[in-house]
Design a protein around this motif. Structure first.
Motif, PDB file in Angstrom:
ATOM      1  N   MET B   1       0.711  -1.221   0.056  1.00  0.00           N
ATOM      2  CA  MET B   1       0.003   0.174  -0.046  1.00  0.00           C
ATOM      3  C   MET B   1       1.061   1.248   0.040  1.00  0.00           C
ATOM      4  O   MET B   1       1.839   1.426   0.868  1.00  0.00           O
ATOM      5  N   ARG B   2       0.617   2.282  -0.970  1.00  0.00           N
ATOM      6  CA  ARG B   2       1.517   3.364  -0.958  1.00  0.00           C
ATOM      7  C   ARG B   2       1.089   4.278   0.050  1.00  0.00           C
ATOM      8  O   ARG B   2      -0.107   4.395   0.855  1.00  0.00           O
ATOM      9  N   ASP B   3       2.004   5.118   0.510  1.00  0.00           N
ATOM     10  CA  ASP B   3       1.765   6.099   1.681  1.00  0.00           C
ATOM     11  C   ASP B   3       1.407   7.370   1.045  1.00  0.00           C
ATOM     12  O   ASP B   3       2.255   8.575   0.747  1.00  0.00           O
ATOM     13  N   ASP B   4       0.089   7.578   0.532  1.00  0.00           N
ATOM     14  CA  ASP B   4      -0.287   8.773  -0.215  1.00  0.00           C
ATOM     15  C   ASP B   4      -1.298   9.740   0.684  1.00  0.00           C
ATOM     16  O   ASP B   4      -2.584   9.117   0.630  1.00  0.00           O
ATOM     17  N   PRO B   5      -0.764  10.635   1.214  1.00  0.00           N
ATOM     18  CA  PRO B   5      -1.871  11.490   2.019  1.00  0.00           C
ATOM     19  C   PRO B   5      -3.156  11.787   1.424  1.00  0.00           C
ATOM     20  O   PRO B   5      -4.291  11.799   2.040  1.00  0.00           O
ATOM     21  N   ASP B   6      -3.109  12.043  -0.102  1.00  0.00           N
ATOM     22  CA  ASP B   6      -4.138  12.569  -0.631  1.00  0.00           C
ATOM     23  C   ASP B   6      -5.302  11.460  -0.749  1.00  0.00           C
ATOM     24  O   ASP B   6      -6.468  11.517  -0.509  1.00  0.00           O
ATOM     25  N   ALA B   7      -4.922  10.421  -1.363  1.00  0.00           N
ATOM     26  CA  ALA B   7      -5.578   9.064  -1.219  1.00  0.00           C
ATOM     27  C   ALA B   7      -6.258   8.621   0.048  1.00  0.00           C
ATOM     28  O   ALA B   7      -7.390   8.157   0.053  1.00  0.00           O
ATOM     29  N   LEU B   8      -5.374   8.710   1.219  1.00  0.00           N
ATOM     30  CA  LEU B   8      -5.934   8.383   2.398  1.00  0.00           C
ATOM     31  C   LEU B   8      -6.938   9.427   2.809  1.00  0.00           C
ATOM     32  O   LEU B   8      -7.848   9.108   3.416  1.00  0.00           O
ATOM     33  N   ALA B   9      -6.864  10.732   2.422  1.00  0.00           N
ATOM     34  CA  ALA B   9      -7.501  11.700   2.868  1.00  0.00           C
ATOM     35  C   ALA B   9      -9.044  11.255   2.307  1.00  0.00           C
ATOM     36  O   ALA B   9     -10.141  11.459   2.731  1.00  0.00           O
ATOM     37  N   GLU B  10      -8.948  10.820   0.918  1.00  0.00           N
ATOM     38  CA  GLU B  10     -10.269  10.696   0.169  1.00  0.00           C
ATOM     39  C   GLU B  10     -10.762   9.530   1.125  1.00  0.00           C
ATOM     40  O   GLU B  10     -12.280   9.249   1.226  1.00  0.00           O
ATOM     41  N   GLN B  11     -10.212   8.253   1.262  1.00  0.00           N
ATOM     42  CA  GLN B  11     -10.759   7.351   2.012  1.00  0.00           C
ATOM     43  C   GLN B  11     -11.267   7.625   3.269  1.00  0.00           C
ATOM     44  O   GLN B  11     -12.539   7.296   3.739  1.00  0.00           O
ATOM     45  N   MET B  12     -10.643   8.587   4.187  1.00  0.00           N
ATOM     46  CA  MET B  12     -11.072   8.829   5.449  1.00  0.00           C
ATOM     47  C   MET B  12     -12.324   9.780   5.339  1.00  0.00           C
ATOM     48  O   MET B  12     -13.043   9.646   6.112  1.00  0.00           O
ATOM     49  N   SER B  13     -12.202  10.492   4.222  1.00  0.00           N
ATOM     50  CA  SER B  13     -13.868  11.176   4.074  1.00  0.00           C
ATOM     51  C   SER B  13     -14.985  10.402   3.666  1.00  0.00           C
ATOM     52  O   SER B  13     -15.951  10.911   4.448  1.00  0.00           O
ATOM     53  N   VAL B  14     -14.829   9.313   3.275  1.00  0.00           N
ATOM     54  CA  VAL B  14     -15.906   8.366   2.955  1.00  0.00           C
ATOM     55  C   VAL B  14     -16.036   7.662   4.393  1.00  0.00           C
ATOM     56  O   VAL B  14     -17.542   7.548   4.810  1.00  0.00           O
ATOM     57  N   VAL B  15     -15.008   7.182   5.230  1.00  0.00           N
ATOM     58  CA  VAL B  15     -15.418   6.846   6.426  1.00  0.00           C
ATOM     59  C   VAL B  15     -15.944   7.624   7.504  1.00  0.00           C
ATOM     60  O   VAL B  15     -16.722   7.058   8.171  1.00  0.00           O
ATOM     61  N   LEU B  16     -15.454   8.706   7.463  1.00  0.00           N
ATOM     62  CA  LEU B  16     -16.000   9.837   8.390  1.00  0.00           C
ATOM     63  C   LEU B  16     -17.757   9.826   8.156  1.00  0.00           C
ATOM     64  O   LEU B  16     -18.342  10.039   9.159  1.00  0.00           O
ATOM     65  N   ARG B  17     -17.851  10.022   6.984  1.00  0.00           N
ATOM     66  CA  ARG B  17     -19.130  10.121   6.607  1.00  0.00           C
ATOM     67  C   ARG B  17     -19.879   8.970   7.143  1.00  0.00           C
ATOM     68  O   ARG B  17     -21.240   9.165   7.696  1.00  0.00           O
ATOM     69  N   HIS B  18     -19.531   7.813   6.986  1.00  0.00           N
ATOM     70  CA  HIS B  18     -19.975   6.613   7.569  1.00  0.00           C
ATOM     71  C   HIS B  18     -20.337   6.649   8.798  1.00  0.00           C
ATOM     72  O   HIS B  18     -21.280   6.163   9.298  1.00  0.00           O
ATOM     73  N   LEU B  19     -19.089   7.143   9.610  1.00  0.00           N
ATOM     74  CA  LEU B  19     -19.306   7.349  11.185  1.00  0.00           C
ATOM     75  C   LEU B  19     -20.235   8.129  11.630  1.00  0.00           C
ATOM     76  O   LEU B  19     -21.009   7.830  12.569  1.00  0.00           O
ATOM     77  N   VAL B  20     -20.372   9.169  10.899  1.00  0.00           N
ATOM     78  CA  VAL B  20     -21.466  10.148  11.210  1.00  0.00           C
ATOM     79  C   VAL B  20     -22.826   9.830  11.134  1.00  0.00           C
ATOM     80  O   VAL B  20     -23.705   9.786  12.134  1.00  0.00           O
ATOM     81  N   LEU B  21     -23.169   9.001  10.117  1.00  0.00           N
ATOM     82  CA  LEU B  21     -24.466   8.482   9.848  1.00  0.00           C
ATOM     83  C   LEU B  21     -24.517   7.428  10.858  1.00  0.00           C
ATOM     84  O   LEU B  21     -25.907   7.259  11.512  1.00  0.00           O
ATOM     85  N   LEU B  22     -23.616   6.567  11.140  1.00  0.00           N
ATOM     86  CA  LEU B  22     -23.681   5.691  12.123  1.00  0.00           C
ATOM     87  C   LEU B  22     -24.135   6.079  13.628  1.00  0.00           C
ATOM     88  O   LEU B  22     -25.076   5.567  13.923  1.00  0.00           O
ATOM     89  N   LEU B  23     -23.401   7.038  14.096  1.00  0.00           N
ATOM     90  CA  LEU B  23     -23.694   7.748  15.147  1.00  0.00           C
ATOM     91  C   LEU B  23     -24.981   8.215  15.194  1.00  0.00           C
ATOM     92  O   LEU B  23     -25.715   8.361  16.326  1.00  0.00           O
ATOM     93  N   ARG B  24     -25.489   9.050  14.295  1.00  0.00           N
ATOM     94  CA  ARG B  24     -26.915   9.338  14.104  1.00  0.00           C
ATOM     95  C   ARG B  24     -27.867   8.349  14.504  1.00  0.00           C
ATOM     96  O   ARG B  24     -28.742   8.485  15.120  1.00  0.00           O
ATOM     97  N   ARG B  25     -27.661   7.214  13.677  1.00  0.00           N
ATOM     98  CA  ARG B  25     -28.597   6.456  13.889  1.00  0.00           C
ATOM     99  C   ARG B  25     -28.548   5.848  15.241  1.00  0.00           C
ATOM    100  O   ARG B  25     -29.746   5.472  15.956  1.00  0.00           O
ATOM    101  N   THR B  26     -27.438   5.695  16.030  1.00  0.00           N
ATOM    102  CA  THR B  26     -27.457   5.154  17.125  1.00  0.00           C
ATOM    103  C   THR B  26     -28.046   6.137  18.282  1.00  0.00           C
ATOM    104  O   THR B  26     -28.774   5.534  19.388  1.00  0.00           O
TER     105      THR B  26
END
Lengths: 138, 138
Positions: B1-26
């Motif tokens: 896996m490459r160490d690419d802050p930009d790509a990681l940021a994009e993945q994090m953006s997706v996961v953060l969105r998931h966590l926000v929706l998850l918390l809201r449901r909880t």
DNA sequence: CCTCATACTTAGCCAGACTAACTTAGTTGA
DNA sequence: TCAACTAAGTTAGTCTGGCTAAGTATGAGG
């Protein structure tokens, strides 16, 4: 380090609180609210039905109706219909909506990338390894 | 896996969105709203000033005034004063408030622990390794 | 057809965020 | 010393975004 789900849950609870406050600070005072942005994001791949959007965002249908009304008034989305079922309303991005969405996405990712660039490669690797796990939660 | 802050940021953006929706449901439909819970959490270690609370929660003072008013009406917090500066109002948990806070905390941690117990030890280790990094963000 | 279910919308409520304006209390300097 | 400024909170008014209840229009089944 012991593998203790209870202790881990306690730490996660703290970190989640931190992330929530962090996100709130990040999105405060943006031109597009985070909810509007989130809805636009759901439309990136193509038209969606109202019910789909409501379910994905964990809100009731009336809430989504109001949000879509506002986005439509702002010219960012357009309502359509399903030829096969006249009850169904579809929603899709307008050109302006897509432009706005991409701009906000770019800004957010750039912001995150900036933060991540300040970490060590090891720290980034730890994050990268955890993301799929976080995505599984729920 | 490459160490690419930009790509990681994009993945994090997706996961953060998931966590926000998850918390809201909880937290949907809880007796204590998540904001109220968050404010109570800030008082766990002792009295705080209004300005401190507002800053920590990334809201303006009037917003915090209203929240504290409601918590005070509910008997969960009590206002006090600073003997050294009569402009300052302090806020602290009542016994009832502390009881309620601990109950909600326990419930949340139990819920999280339940989710985490479904993961593999490796996945939990990945999460545990990432938590300190997440805590550093912001 | 008549009835029931489905997909939305409308209406009315409440929480939680904001800014502007006010009150009260320290601080400072001519 | 007291006038002017600054700081801490509150109040008032507005907006977003969530909910439930009720209404409308369409599809589906007996």
């Amino acid at each position: 380090m012991r593998d203790d789900p209870d202790a881990l849950a306690e730490q996660m609870s703290v970190v989640l609180r931190h992330l929530v406050l962090l996100l709130r600070r990040t999105v405060a005072g943006q031109p597009v609210t985070s909810q509007q942005y989130a809805v636009l994001g759901s439309l990136k791949q193509g038209p969606r039905r109202m019910t789909e959007l409501a379910e994905e965002h964990a809100v009731q249908l009336p809430t989504m109706t109001v949000q879509i009304n506002r986005l439509e008034e702002a010219g960012l989305v357009a309502r359509g219909g399903d030829p096969a079922d006249a009850r169904v309303r579809t929603v899709e991005l307008t050109g302006e909506g897509r432009t706005r969405l991409l701009a906000v996405q770019r800004a957010r990712i750039a912001h995150l990338a900036h933060e991540l660039a300040a970490l060590t490669p090891d720290e980034r690797a730890a994050l990268a390894a955890a993301l799929p796990v976080l995505a599984k939660l729920g």
